[in-house]
Design a protein around this motif. Structure first.
Motif, short mmCIF file in Angstrom:
data_model
loop_
_atom_site.label_atom_id
_atom_site.label_comp_id
_atom_site.label_asym_id
_atom_site.label_seq_id
_atom_site.Cartn_x
_atom_site.Cartn_y
_atom_site.Cartn_z
N TRP A 1 43.27 41.56 37.26
CA TRP A 1 41.94 41.15 36.81
C TRP A 1 41.65 39.80 37.45
CZ3 TRP A 1 45.66 43.09 33.50
CH2 TRP A 1 45.35 44.31 32.88
N HIS A 2 40.46 39.64 38.03
CA HIS A 2 40.10 38.38 38.68
C HIS A 2 38.60 38.16 38.56
CE1 HIS A 2 38.71 40.68 42.25
NE2 HIS A 2 39.74 41.46 41.94
N TRP A 3 38.20 36.89 38.67
CA TRP A 3 36.80 36.54 38.53
C TRP A 3 36.46 35.46 39.54
CZ3 TRP A 3 40.56 36.72 34.92
CH2 TRP A 3 41.10 35.51 34.46
N GLN B 1 34.46 32.17 41.38
CA GLN B 1 34.04 30.81 41.08
C GLN B 1 32.53 30.83 40.82
OE1 GLN B 1 35.26 28.56 44.53
NE2 GLN B 1 37.42 28.64 43.97
N SER C 1 32.84 44.13 32.30
CA SER C 1 32.80 43.00 31.36
C SER C 1 33.24 43.53 30.00
CB SER C 1 31.41 42.38 31.29
OG SER C 1 30.47 43.31 30.82
N ALA D 1 40.56 38.93 29.95
CA ALA D 1 40.20 38.48 31.29
C ALA D 1 38.90 37.69 31.25
CB ALA D 1 40.06 39.68 32.22
N ALA D 2 38.96 36.43 31.62
CA ALA D 2 37.78 35.55 31.67
C ALA D 2 37.03 35.54 30.34
CB ALA D 2 36.86 35.93 32.82
N VAL E 1 34.25 40.40 35.27
CA VAL E 1 35.48 40.35 36.07
C VAL E 1 35.56 41.57 36.98
CG1 VAL E 1 36.75 39.08 34.28
CG2 VAL E 1 36.93 41.55 34.37
N SER F 1 38.24 32.29 40.78
CA SER F 1 38.38 31.22 39.80
C SER F 1 39.63 31.39 38.96
CB SER F 1 37.15 31.18 38.90
OG SER F 1 37.27 30.16 37.94
N GLY F 2 40.08 32.62 38.78
CA GLY F 2 41.27 32.87 37.97
C GLY F 2 41.65 34.33 38.04
#
Length: 195
Positions: free
Chosen positions: A7-9, A11, A47, A52-53, A58, A95-96
């Motif tokens: 899982w990533h999101w 910036q 979402s 995650a975030a 994400v 961003s993460g």
């Protein structure tokens, strides 16, 4: 079959189309020069996943491999040779992220699932009973059931991928999340374009 799920999101200052373009370039580089035991990958936008975030927007990447040995080969290959520059370009605007490891327990690994049902094993239900209860659902929906391995990852223990939402027993208390394909890209008719 195993799946490394990431899982990533993006910036905040990065445009969504730029972020997705960099992610697709990385997936394409993996497909063009696969590591030993790498089967394929896909990415979806979503979402509402609280792990995650904070439940925001994400991306969820699934990297399918044959076994644990292939997972190690993928880990090395993802950041080397022709895959290095696309990986670094994608990572530069992230961003993460968080990762997990899942094994296909029953059904089929869908090429582009439209919906994910995340749930844990209900109290008082054995794993055998859980698999028995889900067998007709998987058969009828042509779905795939993934089970988290070694408690690696923040997501719930099970993920049932299906083309559309399916009806699960109420005791499963599933979090149902619609998925938007990001890789491979789909054309307007919902099929993968030829590459």
């Amino acid at each position: 079959m195993l799946a490394y799920v990431f899982w990533h999101w993006k910036q905040p200052q990065t445009a969504a189309n730029e972020y997705e373009s960099r992610q697709r370039a990385f997936h394409a580089a993996l497909a063009a020069a696969p590591s030993t035991g790498f089967l394929r990958s896909f990415s979806v936008g979503l979402s509402g996943a609280p792990w995650a975030a904070g439940g925001g927007d994400v991306y969820e990447d699934w990297y399918l491999v044959q076994d644990f040995g292939a997972l190690g080969a993928l880990n090395e290959a993802a950041v080397s040779a022709s895959r290095s520059a696309p990986h670094d370009a994608a990572a530069a605007v992230a961003s993460g992220g968080a990762g997990g490891l899942y094994r296909l327990r029953a059904g089929a690994a869908l090429r582009t699932p439209g919906c994910a049902h995340w749930f844990g094993k209900p109290d008082g239900v054995s794993y055998g009973e859980l698999f028995d209860q889900l067998a007709p659902v998987l058969d009828q929906a042509g779905a795939g059931l993934w089970m988290r391995q070694m408690v690696l990852g923040p997501g719930r223990e099970f993920c049932l991928h299906a083309a559309t939402p399916v009806s699960l027993p109420a005791s499963f208390d599933a979090l149902v999340i619609p998925l938007r394909p990001a890789w491979p890209e789909l054309d307007h008719e919902g099929t993968e374009p030829s590459r």
